[in-house]
Design an enzyme around this catalytic site. Sequence first.
Site, PDB file in Angstrom:
ATOM      1  N   HIS A 124      12.580  67.299  41.295  1.00  0.00           N
ATOM      2  CA  HIS A 124      11.619  66.282  40.877  1.00  0.00           C
ATOM      3  C   HIS A 124      10.896  66.750  39.615  1.00  0.00           C
ATOM      4  CE1 HIS A 124      10.993  63.582  44.647  1.00  0.00           C
ATOM      5  NE2 HIS A 124      12.257  63.916  44.495  1.00  0.00           N
ATOM      6  N   TYR A 128       0.754  60.171  45.780  1.00  0.00           N
ATOM      7  CA  TYR A 128      -0.484  60.522  46.487  1.00  0.00           C
ATOM      8  C   TYR A 128      -1.476  59.408  46.162  1.00  0.00           C
ATOM      9  CZ  TYR A 128       1.257  65.404  46.754  1.00  0.00           C
ATOM     10  OH  TYR A 128       1.992  66.542  46.993  1.00  0.00           O
ATOM     11  N   PRO A 177      -2.599  70.408  53.146  1.00  0.00           N
ATOM     12  CA  PRO A 177      -1.252  70.117  52.643  1.00  0.00           C
ATOM     13  C   PRO A 177      -1.196  69.374  51.305  1.00  0.00           C
ATOM     14  CG  PRO A 177      -1.798  68.699  54.506  1.00  0.00           C
ATOM     15  CD  PRO A 177      -2.909  69.690  54.381  1.00  0.00           C
ATOM     16  N   LYS A 231       1.285  73.558  49.113  1.00  0.00           N
ATOM     17  CA  LYS A 231       1.284  74.965  48.696  1.00  0.00           C
ATOM     18  C   LYS A 231       1.582  75.959  49.820  1.00  0.00           C
ATOM     19  CE  LYS A 231       0.484  74.336  44.437  1.00  0.00           C
ATOM     20  NZ  LYS A 231       1.780  74.238  43.749  1.00  0.00           N
ATOM     21  N   TYR A 288       0.724  72.359  40.151  1.00  0.00           N
ATOM     22  CA  TYR A 288       1.630  71.733  41.117  1.00  0.00           C
ATOM     23  C   TYR A 288       2.987  72.448  41.116  1.00  0.00           C
ATOM     24  CZ  TYR A 288       3.463  68.018  44.074  1.00  0.00           C
ATOM     25  OH  TYR A 288       3.988  67.306  45.137  1.00  0.00           O
TER      26      TYR A 288
HETATM   27  C1  PHB Z   1       5.968  66.502  52.734  1.00  0.00           C
HETATM   28  O1  PHB Z   1       6.985  65.999  52.243  1.00  0.00           O
HETATM   29  O2  PHB Z   1       5.890  66.738  53.948  1.00  0.00           O
HETATM   30  C2  PHB Z   1       4.825  66.824  51.853  1.00  0.00           C
HETATM   31  C3  PHB Z   1       4.953  66.654  50.488  1.00  0.00           C
HETATM   32  C4  PHB Z   1       3.893  66.924  49.659  1.00  0.00           C
HETATM   33  C5  PHB Z   1       2.708  67.378  50.195  1.00  0.00           C
HETATM   34  C6  PHB Z   1       2.583  67.574  51.561  1.00  0.00           C
HETATM   35  C7  PHB Z   1       3.649  67.288  52.398  1.00  0.00           C
HETATM   36  O3  PHB Z   1       1.653  67.633  49.389  1.00  0.00           O
END
Ligand code: PHB
Length: 389
Positions: free
Chosen positions: A72, A200, A292, A296, A384
């Site tokens: 990505h 997000y 989450p 990280k 990130y």
């Molecule tokens: C996930 O795909 O479970 C996931 C992806 C990004 C995050 C947290 C969880 O920041």
Amino acid sequence: MKTRVCIIGAGPAGLLLGHLLRAEGVECVVIERQTPDYILGRIRAGVLEEITVSLMARLGLDARLRAEGLPHGGFNLADGERLIRIDIADLTGKQVVVYGQTELTRDLMAAREERGLEVVYEAADVALHDVESDAPFVTYTKDGTEHRVDARFVVGCDGFHGPSRKAIPAGVAKEYLREYPFGWLGILADVPPCNHELIYANHERGFALASMRSESRSRYYVDVPLTDRVEEWSDERLWDELAIRLGPEAAAHMTRGPAIEKSIAPLRSYVFAPMRHGSLLLCGDAAHIVPPTGAKGLNLAASDVHYAAEALTGYFRRNDAEAIAAYSDTALARVWKSERFSWSLTRLMHRFPEDGPFERAMQVAELDYIASSRAAQTAIAENYVGLPV
Ligand code: PHB
Ligand code: APR
């Protein structure tokens, strides 16, 4: 049994460390409480930084990751109406790889035999002894028999609830804790993702995240009060909520399907310092937890393991104890930066119950600034994708 390094915990941190040590010819054994199947049943995040991908590549265990992982080059922040794209590839020249932590653990597990990595599963009553000395040892019971492993070092990779951290006396340690007033309700479903990149979202009803495991498997989250129980969230209710919070564009492309897994996880930030005491080193969730937001957790475990493997290899190869002495400071410098990023992204993207109009205005201003400033986007992108190790 006598070995050089006794590793406690066969999650991703313990297995990765075991393989890195074996690759350098350092004798080690991994002691794990659960069965392999139990470990592979845990659903965790799925975004890998460069450090994690490069450690798998260095071990030559990245064939499936390269074949099935989804590179990505960007991700999105949704703010009500608009989508702010953070073009990681353009801003940093790097990318992340979407690949489930469970799959990475499976790959490390599958290579045990071929690489001669010994893992003792279903070990009960694991206890650490004499960690302040140069001759620590670990005891456990298996099939009713007590066993003892003598080692030069013990590495605690046993997650947040394991015994390793507790072997460090309270007087020498400091704990830093921030608990958040919400949890993430996650759903895994065999449906195509609503977007080719992660979203997000900060919506007035709360946070949402659209993520994925593959072209045909999606992972979504919404934040919920800690008092909510998963039984209160039918699949239908959760899909409806996701459609609202992610916005009309994502909702239009969202395919609904039955949950393969659905659970609520609390969010916390936690750091335990120091990460070494005598002959005991801590790696991963045993020493720190991040919320989450930013994915990280696993990546921080990987950077700890990288530092620990270098230090232990230097010790046994060159009789060099300097990196061991510096391990805690070296690892914590990166841990704190990841803690800061995970905390700030959590702060930016969630509606905290205690927030008033001022706090909300700060979120709007920050998202506006990010939308209009390449410098602000670069700061987010480089965190990130993962800070240098
Ligand atoms: C996930 O795909 O479970 C996931 C992806 C990004 C995050 C947290 C969880 O920041
Ligand atoms: N004895 C032996 N093993 C133990 C004990 C014990 N008493 N307690 C816990 N363990 C094992 C757990 O069963 C687990 O397999 O330690 C392992 C710890 O693994 P994880 O919790 O996965 O932690 P870690 O390897 O540090 O992985 C880092 O990344 O996405 C994040 O939090 C997520 O798991 C994740 C982490």
